[in-house]
Design an enzyme around this catalytic site. Structure first.
Site, PDB file in Angstrom:
ATOM      1  N   HIS A 290       0.799  -1.237   0.028  1.00 32.75           N
ATOM      2  CA  HIS A 290      -0.154  -0.033  -0.024  1.00 32.75           C
ATOM      3  C   HIS A 290       0.704   1.335   0.167  1.00 32.75           C
ATOM      4  CE1 HIS A 290      -3.723  -2.215   0.694  1.00 32.75           C
ATOM      5  NE2 HIS A 290      -2.797  -3.148   1.488  1.00 32.75           N
ATOM      6  N   ARG A 291       2.169   0.953  -0.021  1.00 35.48           N
ATOM      7  CA  ARG A 291       3.042   2.223   0.206  1.00 35.48           C
ATOM      8  C   ARG A 291       2.740   2.956  -1.181  1.00 35.48           C
ATOM      9  NH1 ARG A 291       8.644   2.887   2.264  1.00 35.48           N
ATOM     10  NH2 ARG A 291       8.581   0.335   2.297  1.00 35.48           N
ATOM     11  N   ALA A 292       2.274   2.567  -2.376  1.00 37.40           N
ATOM     12  CA  ALA A 292       2.226   3.457  -3.515  1.00 37.40           C
ATOM     13  C   ALA A 292       0.826   4.425  -3.220  1.00 37.40           C
ATOM     14  CB  ALA A 292       1.944   2.504  -4.812  1.00 37.40           C
TER      15      ALA A 292
END
Lengths: 681, 361
Positions: A290-292
């Protein structure tokens, strides 16, 4: 007059002004966004040489905003943020003293590729230890970089060990030091900015993922713009001070804009619709984790703030997506040739198309005398021409010999031995290894004494605390044998790749040679980046010959590959034996480097050297090779799937104890993981 | 170069005009950042670089500075000199020849970038930086023979400092930064492997040389070499006048260089050539322009002409053109001249420069 000019430019280095850089808007935007919002997680700038990558990053330093720091704190703590204070500041507070505030600009700390571990994480202050007989921590680069920017030029060349240290600190925001009698930790929150040229090899996936944003830069093609670039650069080179002065107004405008955007940032909101859009974009790009999403939202907000808005609009998200997703896309349409592929780890793509295409063709067993099909209808048009030329210039090796074009290259997965504890010498980049020769890169020190390669700095630090009770005869530091530390050097050694290529007539069928050449070319490209040594043995007609004795000239190998004619029968056993001899000779010369023998063939030997049947003989040859443990083998089977599969190459691979791949698998980028215990970083 | 024997004189080298041109241009304008000489064995590569040392002009340096800072240029000074200057001190000046510093292929990293001064550490318990080869090479020529055999991690270090002209040291307990503006000059035999593209790009110019094929010239090579081997002193003396002439030419060109102007037309010509020839990045344009200006200065003119561009573009382009993987470093001269003609004011090809051998670049 000179001093007046100096006052005008107060920064330490006289750098080319950021605002004077022509074009490269994306890179500039990415950098500015990081200056505004330190939580974006840094930026990686990839691009061909000579595109102002380094210049731009260094120029950014002048535009960075001022921050409040605690005076005298080596870690530049924020006096307003009690949660993140180092223990020095905390101690000061609990002793009832106040933290003095000063303002200074956010710093850009250079991390050179030659850095050693002690300077990166910090170590014992040996001057202090000698004087007072007590250990004290001497902060390193990570300490200086707290709340600032760490800049690594040519980051893909940075030593893996240093990269590990950086990743560790970046992940936790804290630098923990346990070394040389020092136990210490301090905050280390920094923005990582890296530049690299992908020609020199790519980054490890973990490191790549640390970068919040990534941009790809290319040269400008508009002549007028190119002229402007040259003009400005020349003006700067001739008289840097005047040039900087001339641009100072523009710089000032930008410098004011950064803190303004910073101030606005907390107020910027993202509407739920746009958050949906962000999630959708991430899904489409098949990003991991989910970093993006998180960074994309942050980047979009920062873009809005930069433009003076408190509301994120769709265009902001689109702009952010470009910066955030570039290095995270995992399944993209075939990338344009300029754009290097992002790492694709978890993907498995069976080579279906390939095989479907072939399955409706005839079985591949064909009489050797059959003329190979005209190669004219092979893929790349330009290569055909080249091949035409090749054919006309080459002396004909045999009447029916044909030279095939080189198939399209494709990226190859890492072939690598495990990092080992053995000592080797050599130079190259495929395998990391400890090296006993004094030539590798000094990364850290050890107490083990073996090679008479003392690490003086570490030795000093070891001796320093004991000076109070040692007999010192006129020197400041008395060193005793127990203090001596040695250098641990690390060096990548290249492998020796020996290609054993079947050039018999059967290889001419159905474009096999074209594909084979493509496969070898791909391995060669990989070999180039890893600085491998290579050799090439080809067999056809009645004999095998050494086309290329071991060399590091990959260019030479490529040329020979292009010119390699195909035709005649298949003396497989002769090829194997010749390869064995070459590998053996190389082992005598350089026992440290184990050769990797890559056999490209369909395994259908039909000529023997002695009285035995060809297949029996080649099996025997394979056994000989297997018995030499230092030679690793890899078989690339070029037999096509059909009604009739002989599977001879597979059988041979079993006898050799080799890794076995079908050529289609290589092409599908599954892997060319060669020898056992392949490393994968 | 306090060698035992006198160095072979530069003008006495037969042929190899391109190589000599590349070296001379660098002696005049250090901002060209060096030349890479690629060629087979025995083509006077090393001889030429060493011979160049005798021709190098004198430079003004801060007398007691290890890095040989320029007392008149605050932007490129080391921190100490800058501080002295700002605090109002008059920097002591002296003149000395530009240096040629050898970087042996076997050099270790600590010797290249510099390291902890062990003597001071032991005697005084203090930490000092001991400068390395990069420090010595500041404002001089850094010469690497067989540059393609240089260890990978040394190359990394070179790239790092060549990029910004600054050497940043963070190792072995020392943290230090000093200027390292050097003219990177290398020789190599391509048969033994190519250079990494990134390093290739750091060389401002590049020449490919081959052995001379004209029998008469070959004889001349042997004759001169023999004469030199037999009695170096006399031989060098015979060439002294020529050398002195060349030296004066360099000094004159150096003085003229700042005044040399390039018109917009020329700038567009250069940009056009770069785009047409398909180069990576923008360094080619910059180098082409600097080389053209330097060529004009060498020819004693203040205005860059199209001919100056023609006379130097090849040196700046050959190693920067986009290649297919493993393609040879080759240059399509026809195309280059075509491009220059097309973009410029159509001159006939018969007028293009005639010196230099007609070999494939």
């Amino acid at each position: 007059m000179l001093s007046k000019k100096i006052n005008m430019v107060d920064h330490q280095r006289f750098t080319f002004p950021f605002t004077a850089i022509t074009g490269q808007e994306k890179m500039k935007k990415g950098l500015l966004l990081n200056a505004v919002n330190p939580r974006l997680g840094g930026i990686l700038v990839r691009g061909e040489k000579g595109t102002a990558k380094s210049t731009t990053v260094r120029a950014l330093a002048a535009l960075l905003p001022e921050i409040e720091v605690a005076a005298g704190c080596p870690f530049s703590c924020d006096p307003g943020d009690f949660t993140r204070l180092c223990h020095l500041c905390r101690g000061r507070l609990s002793a009832g003293r106040k933290l003095e505030k000063i303002r200074r600009r956010v710093q850009v700390i250079d991390l050179p590729v030659s850095a050693t571990e002690d300077r990166v994480v910090g170590s014992l202050d040996f001057e202090y230890a000698v004087k007072y007989g007590r250990p004290r921590f001497e902060p390193g680069l990570l300490a200086r970089a707290n709340r600032g920017i760490i800049y690594v030029d040519e980051i893909n060349l940075l030593d893996d060990h240093i990269v590990d240290v950086l990743l560790d600190a970046a992940a936790m925001g804290v630098n923990v030091v346990e070394r040389e009698g020092i136990s210490y930790y301090h905050p280390a929150e920094f923005i990582l900015v890296g530049t690299m040229n992908p020609e020199e090899g790519d980054l490890r996936p973990q490191l790549l993922d640390r970068f919040g944003l990534c941009v790809q830069v290319e040269g400008v093609t508009d002549p007028a713009e190119r002229v402007e670039i040259v003009r400005r650069r020349e003006a700067f080179d001739t008289d840097p001070l005047s040039f900087i002065a001339a641009w100072s107004k523009e710089e000032e405008l930008f410098r004011e804009r950064v803190p303004a955007a910073r101030g606005l940032l907390p107020a910027v909101a993202v509407s739920p619709e746009l958050l949906d859009m962000i999630a959708g974009l991430s899904l489409e790009a098949f990003v991991a984790g989910h970093r993006a999403d998180i960074i994309m939202a942050a980047a979009a907000r920062t873009i809005a703030a930069w433009n003076g808005r408190t509301e994120v609009i769709e265009a902001d998200v689109c702009e952010a997506a470009e910066l955030v997703l570039f290095h995270r896309i995992r399944e993209a349409p075939p990338p344009p040739p300029e754009q290097p592929e992002p790492p694709q780890e978890e993907e498995e793509e069976p080579p279906e198309e390939q095989e479907k295409e072939d399955s409706n063709q005839e079985p591949s067993e064909q009489p050797e005398e059959m003329p190979p099909p005209e190669p004219q209808d092979t893929e790349p048009a330009e290569q055909e021409q080249q091949q035409e030329q090749d054919r006309s210039t080459l002396p004909p090796a045999a009447p029916q010999d044909v030279v095939f074009a080189v198939g399209q290259p494709f990226p190859v997965k890492r072939i690598s031995h495990n990092r080992d504890r053995l000592l080797r010498k050599g130079s190259g980049r495929r395998s990391r290894t400890k090296t006993a020769s004094k030539a590798g890169r000094y990364v850290r020190s050890t107490m083990q004494r073996k090679y008479n390669d003392p690490a003086f700095d570490a030795t000093m630090r070891a001796a320093a605390p004991h000076q109070a009770h040692r007999q010192r005869d006129g020197v400041a530091i008395a060193i005793e044998p127990c203090d001596i530390r040695e250098k641990v050097r690390e060096k990548r050694i290249g492998n020796f790749l020996l290609f054993v290529v079947d050039a018999s007539g059967s290889m001419g069928a159905q474009q096999r040679m074209v594909e084979t050449k493509g496969a070898i070319l791909s391995l060669l490209l990989d070999a180039y980046q890893k600085r491998d040594r290579i050799g090439m043995v080809a067999f056809k007609g009645n004999t095998a010959e050494i086309l290329l004795p071991p060399t590091s000239s990959v260019e030479m190998a490529h040329k020979l590959l292009e010119e390699l004619p195909t035709g005649g029968r298949t003396p497989l056993s002769a090829g194997l034996i010749k390869a064995y001899e070459v590998a053996k000779t190389h082992l005598y010369k350089d026992p440290n480097i184990s050769p990797l023998l890559i056999l490209v063939s369909d395994g259908k030997g039909n000529v023997s050297m002695g009285d035995d049947k060809p297949l029996v003989e080649s099996r025997r040859a394979a056994e000989i090779i297997r018995d030499e443990e230092r030679i690793k083998t890899l078989v690339v089977d070029v037999e096509k799937e059909g009604f009739l599969n002989f599977g001879l190459a597979r059988e041979l691979a079993v006898v050799l104890g080799a890794e076995y791949y079908k050529i289609g698998e290589l092409k599908a980028d599954t892997l060319v993981q060669a020898v056992k215990g392949l490393s994968d970083y | 170069m306090g060698g035992f024997k006198k160095v072979y004189p530069f003008p006495a080298i037969v042929g190899q005009e391109e190589m000599k041109r590349g070296l001379l241009l660098n002696a005049i304008n250090p901002k060209l950042s060096g030349v890479l000489i690629r060629g087979e064995k025995g083509t006077a590569k090393s001889t030429a670089v060493r011979a160049l040392a005798a021709l190098l002009p004198e430079i003004e340096v801060v007398a007691d500075c290890v890095y040989g800072c320029d007392p008149d240029d605050i932007t490129s000074m080391c921190v100490q000199c800058r501080q002295r200057l700002i605090s109002g001190e008059e920097l002591p000046r002296t003149r000395r020849k530009m240096r040629v510093v050898d970087l042996p292929v076997s050099a270790t990293e600590d010797r290249v970038v510099g390291t902890l001064d062990i003597e001071k550490a032991i005697k005084k318990g203090e930490k000092h930086f001991e400068p390395g080869v990069l420090a010595q090479a500041n404002r001089g020529i850094l010469y690497v023979d067989e540059v393609n055999l240089l260890d990978d991690h040394i190359v990394d270090v070179l790239l790092d400092s060549a990029a910004m002209g600054v050497n940043t040291v963070e190792r072995e307990g020392v943290s230090f930064t000093h200027p390292a503006n050097f003219i990177l000059t290398g020789t190599m035999n391509p048969e033994e492997g190519e250079l990494r593209p990134q390093l290739l790009d750091r060389f401002g110019l590049c020449v490919n040389i081959t052995g001379i094929t004209d029998p008469a010239l070959r004889v001349e090579v042997v004759k001169r070499r023999n004469a030199y081997e037999e009695d170096a002193e006399t031989f060098v003396r015979q060439w002294e006048a020529e050398e002195e002439k060349l030296r004066r030419q360099i000094v004159a060109a150096k003085a003229l260089l700042p005044a040399v102007q390039a018109s917009d037309e020329i700038l567009f010509l250069i940009a056009g050539v770069a785009v047409e020839m398909g180069v990576d990045g923008h360094r080619a344009d910059l180098v082409m322009m600097k080389a053209a200006k330097t060529t004009a200065a060498l020819r004693g003119r203040q205005e860059v002409s199209e001919d100056d561009v023609r006379g130097s573009a090849d040196l700046a382009l050959i190693h920067r053109m986009r290649r297919k993987p493993f393609q040879d470093l080759e240059m399509d001269r026809e195309k280059l001249h075509g491009v220059i003609r097309g973009t410029g004011h159509g001159r006939s090809r018969g007028q293009t420069r005639t010196h230099g051998n007609v070999h494939r670049l």
